[in-house]
Design an enzyme around this catalytic site. Structure first.
Site, PDB file in Angstrom:
ATOM      1  N   TYR A 154       0.826  -1.215   0.000  1.00  0.00           N
ATOM      2  CA  TYR A 154       0.000   0.000   0.000  1.00  0.00           C
ATOM      3  C   TYR A 154       0.856   1.260   0.000  1.00  0.00           C
ATOM      4  O   TYR A 154       1.893   1.299   0.653  1.00  0.00           O
ATOM      5  CB  TYR A 154      -0.876  -0.022   1.256  1.00  0.00           C
ATOM      6  CG  TYR A 154      -1.712   1.199   1.394  1.00  0.00           C
ATOM      7  CD1 TYR A 154      -2.882   1.320   0.662  1.00  0.00           C
ATOM      8  CD2 TYR A 154      -1.319   2.250   2.218  1.00  0.00           C
ATOM      9  CE1 TYR A 154      -3.655   2.469   0.760  1.00  0.00           C
ATOM     10  CE2 TYR A 154      -2.092   3.391   2.319  1.00  0.00           C
ATOM     11  CZ  TYR A 154      -3.251   3.499   1.589  1.00  0.00           C
ATOM     12  OH  TYR A 154      -4.011   4.618   1.673  1.00  0.00           O
ATOM     13  N   TRP A 156       1.175   5.806  -1.348  1.00  0.00           N
ATOM     14  CA  TRP A 156       0.853   6.949  -2.217  1.00  0.00           C
ATOM     15  C   TRP A 156       1.820   7.101  -3.381  1.00  0.00           C
ATOM     16  O   TRP A 156       1.642   7.998  -4.202  1.00  0.00           O
ATOM     17  CB  TRP A 156       0.790   8.236  -1.389  1.00  0.00           C
ATOM     18  CG  TRP A 156      -0.621   8.589  -1.044  1.00  0.00           C
ATOM     19  CD1 TRP A 156      -1.418   7.950  -0.150  1.00  0.00           C
ATOM     20  CD2 TRP A 156      -1.403   9.647  -1.607  1.00  0.00           C
ATOM     21  NE1 TRP A 156      -2.651   8.551  -0.117  1.00  0.00           N
ATOM     22  CE2 TRP A 156      -2.666   9.602  -1.001  1.00  0.00           C
ATOM     23  CE3 TRP A 156      -1.163  10.640  -2.546  1.00  0.00           C
ATOM     24  CZ2 TRP A 156      -3.691  10.499  -1.300  1.00  0.00           C
ATOM     25  CZ3 TRP A 156      -2.178  11.540  -2.852  1.00  0.00           C
ATOM     26  CH2 TRP A 156      -3.424  11.453  -2.240  1.00  0.00           C
TER      27      TRP A 156
HETATM   28  P1  PGD Z   1       3.936   7.978   1.681  1.00  0.00           P
HETATM   29  O1  PGD Z   1       4.792   8.804   2.544  1.00  0.00           O
HETATM   30  O2  PGD Z   1       3.211   8.669   0.585  1.00  0.00           O
HETATM   31  O3  PGD Z   1       2.938   7.278   2.677  1.00  0.00           O
HETATM   32  O4  PGD Z   1       1.091   6.115   3.789  1.00  0.00           O
HETATM   33  P2  PGD Z   1       2.035   5.986   2.506  1.00  0.00           P
HETATM   34  O5  PGD Z   1       2.857   4.762   2.671  1.00  0.00           O
HETATM   35  O6  PGD Z   1       1.223   6.114   1.275  1.00  0.00           O
HETATM   36  O7  PGD Z   1       4.805   6.790   1.083  1.00  0.00           O
HETATM   37  C1  PGD Z   1       5.055   6.612  -0.264  1.00  0.00           C
HETATM   38  C2  PGD Z   1       6.439   6.022  -0.456  1.00  0.00           C
HETATM   39  O8  PGD Z   1       6.565   5.680  -1.831  1.00  0.00           O
HETATM   40  C3  PGD Z   1       7.559   6.967  -0.135  1.00  0.00           C
HETATM   41  O9  PGD Z   1       8.506   6.335   0.690  1.00  0.00           O
HETATM   42  C4  PGD Z   1       8.170   7.302  -1.507  1.00  0.00           C
HETATM   43  O10 PGD Z   1       9.561   7.553  -1.487  1.00  0.00           O
HETATM   44  C5  PGD Z   1       7.852   6.062  -2.312  1.00  0.00           C
HETATM   45  N1  PGD Z   1       7.731   6.274  -3.751  1.00  0.00           N
HETATM   46  C6  PGD Z   1       7.309   7.404  -4.378  1.00  0.00           C
HETATM   47  N2  PGD Z   1       7.305   7.211  -5.705  1.00  0.00           N
HETATM   48  C7  PGD Z   1       7.733   5.962  -5.943  1.00  0.00           C
HETATM   49  C8  PGD Z   1       7.922   5.191  -7.126  1.00  0.00           C
HETATM   50  O11 PGD Z   1       7.711   5.640  -8.243  1.00  0.00           O
HETATM   51  N3  PGD Z   1       8.342   3.908  -6.983  1.00  0.00           N
HETATM   52  C9  PGD Z   1       8.604   3.365  -5.764  1.00  0.00           C
HETATM   53  N4  PGD Z   1       9.006   2.108  -5.739  1.00  0.00           N
HETATM   54  N5  PGD Z   1       8.444   4.085  -4.627  1.00  0.00           N
HETATM   55  C10 PGD Z   1       7.997   5.349  -4.703  1.00  0.00           C
HETATM   56  C11 PGD Z   1       0.066   7.011   3.843  1.00  0.00           C
HETATM   57  C12 PGD Z   1      -1.038   6.455   4.753  1.00  0.00           C
HETATM   58  O12 PGD Z   1      -0.702   6.742   6.115  1.00  0.00           O
HETATM   59  C13 PGD Z   1      -2.367   7.037   4.467  1.00  0.00           C
HETATM   60  S1  PGD Z   1      -2.850   7.149   2.814  1.00  0.00           S
HETATM   61  C14 PGD Z   1      -3.218   7.420   5.440  1.00  0.00           C
HETATM   62  S2  PGD Z   1      -4.700   8.183   5.064  1.00  0.00           S
HETATM   63  C15 PGD Z   1      -2.995   7.137   6.854  1.00  0.00           C
HETATM   64  N6  PGD Z   1      -3.084   8.314   7.662  1.00  0.00           N
HETATM   65  C16 PGD Z   1      -2.633   8.293   8.916  1.00  0.00           C
HETATM   66  C17 PGD Z   1      -3.074   9.202   9.943  1.00  0.00           C
HETATM   67  O13 PGD Z   1      -3.940  10.075   9.740  1.00  0.00           O
HETATM   68  N7  PGD Z   1      -2.506   9.082  11.160  1.00  0.00           N
HETATM   69  C18 PGD Z   1      -1.602   8.127  11.450  1.00  0.00           C
HETATM   70  N8  PGD Z   1      -1.114   8.027  12.684  1.00  0.00           N
HETATM   71  N9  PGD Z   1      -1.196   7.273  10.511  1.00  0.00           N
HETATM   72  C19 PGD Z   1      -1.654   7.312   9.263  1.00  0.00           C
HETATM   73  N10 PGD Z   1      -1.186   6.418   8.361  1.00  0.00           N
HETATM   74  C20 PGD Z   1      -1.716   6.324   7.015  1.00  0.00           C
END
Ligand code: PGD
Length: 830
Positions: A154, A156
Site C-alpha cells: 500500500y 501513495w
Molecule cells: P507515503 O509517505 O506517501 O505514505 O502512507 P504511505 O505509505 O502512502 O509513502 C510513499 C512512499 O513511496 C515513499 O517512501 C516514496 O519515497 C515512495 N515512492 C514514491 N514514488 C515511488 C515510485 O515511483 N516507486 C517506488 N518504488 N516508490 C515510490 C500514507 C497512509 O498513512 C495514508 S494514505 C493514510 S490516510 C494514513 N493516515 C494516517 C493518519 O492520519 N494518522 C496516522 N497516525 N497514521 C496514518 N497512516 C496512514
C-alpha cells in the site's frame, strides 16, 4: 448575473490563461536513453512535469534541476511542496544502487531475520539483484504457493499512469503466479465499507455538489474535522489546485462558517471560522445530542425521512433512550464531547434553519468505531432534510483532491493495469489474489497470526502464512499503527524486497533494496484533477536517473524476463509507448466529441503534445457546474434508487443487523473508544491527534529542507495547550518525550491555544528513526506518530485503522538530545 455565472467565468478565465502560456523553449539537446525513440533530454532550459502537488515548471542547468515552480498560479494560497524538486532528486539519502542485507546474501534460507534494520548492506550488481529476487520468489512459490507471497503493498507512490508502482508489482505478480493482496485503504477504511450500507456508494471518493452552487446557495458551511487548506496541497493524481480558489471565495463570501475540531488548524485560522472544539473521537455523541434536540423541538424534516430513508423508527428508541435507558440529550452529549449543551442546541437549530452544507473530513473515521461518525452524520443530515439540494446536505470529499470542482468534458488518459489486455498466464490469479486479500491495515496481525480467521463486513477471512513480502511505493514503517508491533511482525517472513527512492525506514527493514527513480527521471503522463479532469499533464523526464536507479516498469520487466513472461508483461511496448497509447486513446475519444462539447479545446496528436511539453486544459461543463450530489435520487427515489437494499438512505441497516456484530450495530451508535479522555482509569493523560501534515505528503518530503521550517528542537512538532504545558513544566521549543505503553518518541513542543486542553497534535509522516534498532521499544528520535498509535481494527465491519484513538503522556526530555540518523545513508559496504 448569478454568482454561478460569475465563478464559471472566472474559472474559464483561469484556464484560458493557462492555455495561453508560451511554449517552453527547448535549448541545447543531448542524446539520452530516449533519443533512440525520437525524444531527447535537455541540458539547459525548462521542462514541464507534474506531481501530486501540481503541475511544475523545472529549470534545468547543465543537465541538473536547479529550480522548481508551479506552472501557473490559481490562488493566493501558496503551496510550498512545489519548490523542492531538486532536493528530492539529489537527496543525500537516495538509494543509488541495489543492496542486499549482509546476512541475507550469505544465506537466504537462514537470513537472520532478527537483524532486519540493524544489519550491514552489501552493494550488488543490478542483474544479480534481479536474479536473486527471481530465485527466492520462485522458491517461496514452490514451497508455499501464491498465498505465501504478500504484494498488497500500500502507498501513495508518485503520480503517473504508467509508472504506477503498485499496479506494476501486481501485474508482475499476477502474471508470474499470484500473490496475497490487500483490501481497502488507510484513508477511508471505515467509511468506504459503511457508506455503501447507508447510501449505496462509498461516498468518500465521489464528486461533490459543485462549488459554484455552494457559493451561491449555502448560508452556513460547516467544516467538520478536516483541514482542506493543508490537504488540498496534494491530490491522488495531480492537483488541479482549483479547490484553493473556491476556499478563497468562501472566505470572502460572508457566509456563516463553522469549524468543528479539537484542533484549530490552518483551515479554521484561514477562514476565521467559529471554532467549536469537541473532545477527540466524540463527534457521534455530539451529533446524537443535536438529533435529540431537533426531534424534541419538532425541528426536523418528516417528509425527507418518510420519502428518502428507511429505519428512523427503529433508530428513534435508541435516540430517545427507550432501548438503553440513556436518552441522547444535549446534556448527555455535552458530558462526553465537552461542548456545552447550549452550543449543541444552537448548532442544531442553525443547521436546520439555514441552508447548510456540512463538509466532513476523514480523520473522524480513522478512529475506534470509525464506522459510526459518517453514519451518524448522514442520519443527522436526513433529519435536516437538505441532502440533494443546491448548497445543502453533506459532502465527504471537499478536503480531498479538489472535490466539488466542476468536471470538464475531456479525453481521459487510462493507465496500466494489473491484468493484461491479451489475457496471459496470470489472469485466473486476479480472482485468486482477491480471495486471499485481507484488510490493508491488518498487515501486522496477519503476519503474526497465520491461520487466524477474522470477521469482515459479513464475511470470514483467514490470514495466509506469508513468507515473502514485496513492497513498492509505500512506507509502512511510517504509515502503519503501532510500529513496535510491526517491527516484530516484520521479522516473520523469510524475504522482504522493497523498491524505493530513498533509504526510508521501510527500505532499511528490507533484505533486498532496488533503487528507484523519482518521477522526474522518467517519462509518464497523468490526468489533472481527480474529480475535475481539468487537463492532461505530460510528465516528461527532466534529468538522467541518479546512480543506477531504474523505474519500476524496468525493474519488473527485468524480473518478468526471469519468469519468461516479458512479452505478456510489456505487451511489446516500452513505457513511452504505453504513454503514447493512453494519450492517443484519449485523443481519439475527444475527436469523437463535438468541438462545442469540448468548449473548443482541440487535442493535438501525441508527438506534438509530447514535443510541446505543456498540459492540455479542458473546460468544465455547464452541466457539471450545476451538479448536485444525490439530486437524481431526490427527484425520483423510485426511478433513481440508491444502491442500498431498500434503495433508500438506510438509517437502520438490516444487512448489518444480520451480522450480529457487538462492535457495529444496525444504526449509528455511540461506542466508547478503547482510549479517550472520558474513560475511567486512563492509561495516559492526553489524547493525541495524528493528523495529516501540512508541509509533507504523509512521509514524502520529510527528507528535504522544508522540514527545517517546521521542526522544533530538531524533531516533529507537537502542539500542546499552554495550560497543559505549564502543569508539566514544558516550555515552548522544549525537546519532549511522548510515550505510552506502546512506545516512545521525541518531539519538539509548540505551545498554542489552537489545541484544546487535554489534547495534543503531532502529524503522521515523520520518518521512524529508532535510537537503537536492536533494542525492543527503542525511542524514535524523529517523532513518528505511529510508534504510539494502537493497532486494532475500527470494528468487525470495516477493519479500518484507528490512528486517531490514543492517549499519551508527555514530559521534558532531560537527557542529551540524540542526533538523528534517518536522513543519512545507513552503513553501506561498497
Ligand atoms: P507515503 O509517505 O506517501 O505514505 O502512507 P504511505 O505509505 O502512502 O509513502 C510513499 C512512499 O513511496 C515513499 O517512501 C516514496 O519515497 C515512495 N515512492 C514514491 N514514488 C515511488 C515510485 O515511483 N516507486 C517506488 N518504488 N516508490 C515510490 C500514507 C497512509 O498513512 C495514508 S494514505 C493514510 S490516510 C494514513 N493516515 C494516517 C493518519 O492520519 N494518522 C496516522 N497516525 N497514521 C496514518 N497512516 C496512514
Amino acid at each position: 448575473m448569478s454568482d454561478t455565472n460569475l465563478s464559471r467565468r472566472s474559472a474559464l478565465k483561469t484556464i484560458g490563461a493557462l492555455a495561453a502560456l508560451p511554449l517552453f523553449m527547448q535549448t541545447e539537446l543531448f542524446s539520452s536513453q530516449n533519443a533512440s525513440k525520437g525524444f531527447t533530454l535537455i541540458t539547459n532550459g525548462e521542462v514541464i512535469t507534474a506531481a501530486h502537488w501540481g503541475v511544475l515548471k523545472l529549470s534545468i542547468k547543465d543537465g541538473k534541476i536547479v529550480d522548481s515552480k508551479p506552472l501557473s498560479k490559481t490562488s493566493d494560497i501558496k503551496n510550498p511542496l512545489q519548490d523542492y524538486t531538486a532536493e528530492l532528486v539529489y537527496a543525500k539519502d537516495r538509494i543509488k544502487y541495489p543492496y542486499v542485507r549482509k546476512s541475507y546474501l550469505q544465506n537466504p534460507d537462514d537470513p537472520k531475520r532478527e537483524l532486519r534494520g540493524a544489519d550491514e548492506w552489501v552493494r550488488v550488481e543490478y542483474k544479480d539483484a534481479i536474479k536473486l529476487i527471481a530465485k527466492e520468489l520462485k522458491k517461496t512459490r514452490k514451497e508455499r504457493g501464491a498465498d505465501g507471497i504478500f504484494a498488497g503493498s500500500y502507498g501513495w507512490k508518485s503520480s503517473g499512469n504508467v509508472q504506477n508502482s503498485r499496479i506494476l508489482l501486481h501485474r508482475f505478480m499476477n502474471l508470474s503466479g499470484g500473490f496475497v493482496g490487500s483490501l481497502g485503504d488507510y484513508s477511508t477504511g471505515a467509511s468506504q465499507i459503511i457508506m455503501p450500507h447507508v447510501v449505496g456508494s462509498i461516498e468518500v471518493y465521489e464528486q461533490q455538489t459543485s462549488w459554484p452552487l455552494i457559493l451561491e446557495h449555502s448560508d452556513v458551511v460547516v467544516i467538520w474535522g478536516a483541514n482542506p487548506i493543508a490537504t488540498l496541497r496534494i491530490a491522488w493524481t495531480v492537483s488541479d489546485e482549483q479547490g484553493f480558489k473556491y476556499f478563497e471565495e468562501l472566505k470572502k463570501s460572508g457566509k456563516k462558517l463553522i469549524f468543528i475540531d479539537p484542533v484549530k488548524n490552518e483551515t479554521c485560522q484561514y477562514l476565521n471560522a467559529q471554532w467549536i472544539a469537541p473532545n477527540p473521537n466524540t463527534d457521534v455523541a455530539m451529533m446524537l445530542g443535536m438529533m435529540y434536540e431537533l426531534y424534541k423541538t419538532n425541528s426536523y424534516s418528516k417528509e425527507f425521512l418518510e420519502n428518502y430513508t428507511t429505519g428512523f423508527d427503529k433508530f428513534l428508541p435508541y435516540l430517545l433512550g427507550d432501548s438503553d435507558k440513556t436518552p441522547k440529550t444535549p446534556e448527555w452529549a455535552a458530558k462526553i464531547c465537552g461542548v456545552d449543551a447550549k452550543t449543541i442546541k444552537t448548532l442544531a437549530h442553525t443547521f436546520y434553519d439555514n441552508k447548510t452544507m456540512i463538509m466532513s473530513g476523514w480523520g473522524m473515521q480513522r478512529a475506534h468505531h470509525g464506522e459510526q461518525p459518517h453514519w451518524a452524520l448522514v442520519t443527522l443530515c436526513s433529519m435536516l432534510g437538505q441532502i440533494g439540494t443546491k448548497g445543502g446536505g453533506f459532502g465527504l470529499s471537499y478536503h480531498y483532491s479538489n472535490g466539488g470542482v466542476p468536471t470538464a468534458k475531456a479525453g481521459i488518459v487510462g493507465g496500466i493495469s494489473s491484468g493484461t489486455s491479451t489475457g496471459g498466464t496470470g489472469q485466473s490469479w486476479l480472482q485468486k489474489s482477491a480471495q486471499f486479500a485481507f484488510p490493508v491495515a491488518r498487515i501486522a496481525e496477519a503476519l503474526l497470526n497465520p491461520g487466524k480467521t477474522i470477521d469482515h463486513n459479513g464475511k470470514k477471512i483467514t490470514y495466509p502464512d506469508i513468507d515473502f513480502v514485496y513492497w513498492v511505493g509505500g512506507n509502512p514503517f511510517v504509515h502503519h499503527q503501532d510500529t513496535n508491533t510491526l517491527v516484530k511482525a516484520w521479522k516473520k517472513p523469510r524475504t522482504v524486497v522493497v523498491n524505493e527512492i530513498y533509504w526510508t525506514p521501510t527500505a532499511r527493514m528490507a533484505d533486498i533494496v532496488m533503487p528507484t527513480t523519482t518521477s522526474y527521471e522518467r517519462d509518464d503522463i497523468s490526468m489533472l484533477g481527480d474529480y475535475s479532469n481539468l487537463g492532461i499533464a505530460p510528465m516528461k523526464q527532466a534529468v538522467k536517473p541518479v546512480g543506477e536507479s531504474k523505474d519500476d516498469f524496468e525493474i519488473f520487466t527485468d524480473l518478468a524476463k526471469e519468469f519468461d513472461i516479458e512479452k505478456e508483461y510489456t505487451e511489446g511496448k516500452t513505457a513511452l509507448e504505453w504513454i503514447e497509447q493512453f494519450y492517443t486513446a484519449a485523443y481519439e475519444q475527444a475527436k469523437k466529441m463535438q468541438l462545442a462539447e469540448l468548449n473548443g479545446v482541440e487535442m493535438k496528436p501525441f508527438k506534438e503534445f509530447w514535443t510541446e511539453n505543456k498540459p492540455v486544459y479542458f473546460m468544465p461543463t455547464q452541466e457539471s457546474e450545476a451538479y448536485v450530489r444525490f439530486a437524481d435520487f431526490i427527484e425520483d427515489p423510485i426511478l433513481n434508487p440508491l444502491g442500498t437494499p431498500s434503495g433508500l438512505i438506510e438509517i437502520y441497516s438490516e444487512t448489518i443487523e444480520k451480522m450480529k456484530y457487538d462492535d457495529c450495530h444496525a444504526h449509528a451508535t455511540w461506542f466508547e473508544p478503547i482510549e479517550w479522555l472520558g474513560m475511567k482509569d486512563k492509561p495516559a493523560q492526553f489524547h493525541m491527534i495524528t493528523s495529516h501534515p501540512t508541509d509533507r505528503l504523509h512521509s514524502q518530503l520529510n527528507n528535504v529542507s522544508l522540514r527545517d521550517k517546521y521542526a522544533v528542537a530538531g524533531r516533529e512538532p507537537i502542539w500542546i495547550n499552554p495550560k497543559d504545558a505549564k502543569a508539566k513544566g514544558i516550555k515552548d521549543g522544549d525537546l519532549v518525550r511522548v510515550f505510552n505503553a506502546r512506545g516512545q518518541i521525541l518531539a519538539g513542543a509548540v505551545l498554542t491555544d489552537d489545541v484544546k486542553e487535554g489534547v495534543v497534535k503531532l502529524s503522521e509522516g515523520a520518518w521512524y528513526d529508532p535510537a537503537n534498532p536492536k533494542e525492543d521499544n527503542t525511542i524514535c528520535k524523529n517523532g513518528s506518530a505511529n510508534v504510539l498509535t494502537i493497532d486494532i481494527p475500527t470494528s468487525k465491519l470495516a477493519n479500518g485503522n484507528i490512528s486517531h484513538t490514543l492517549l499519551v503522556n508527555i514530559e521534558v526530555y532531560k537527557e542529551k538530545a540524540p542526533e538523528l540518523s534517518i536522513f543519512k545513508h545507513p552503513d553501506l559496504k561498497a
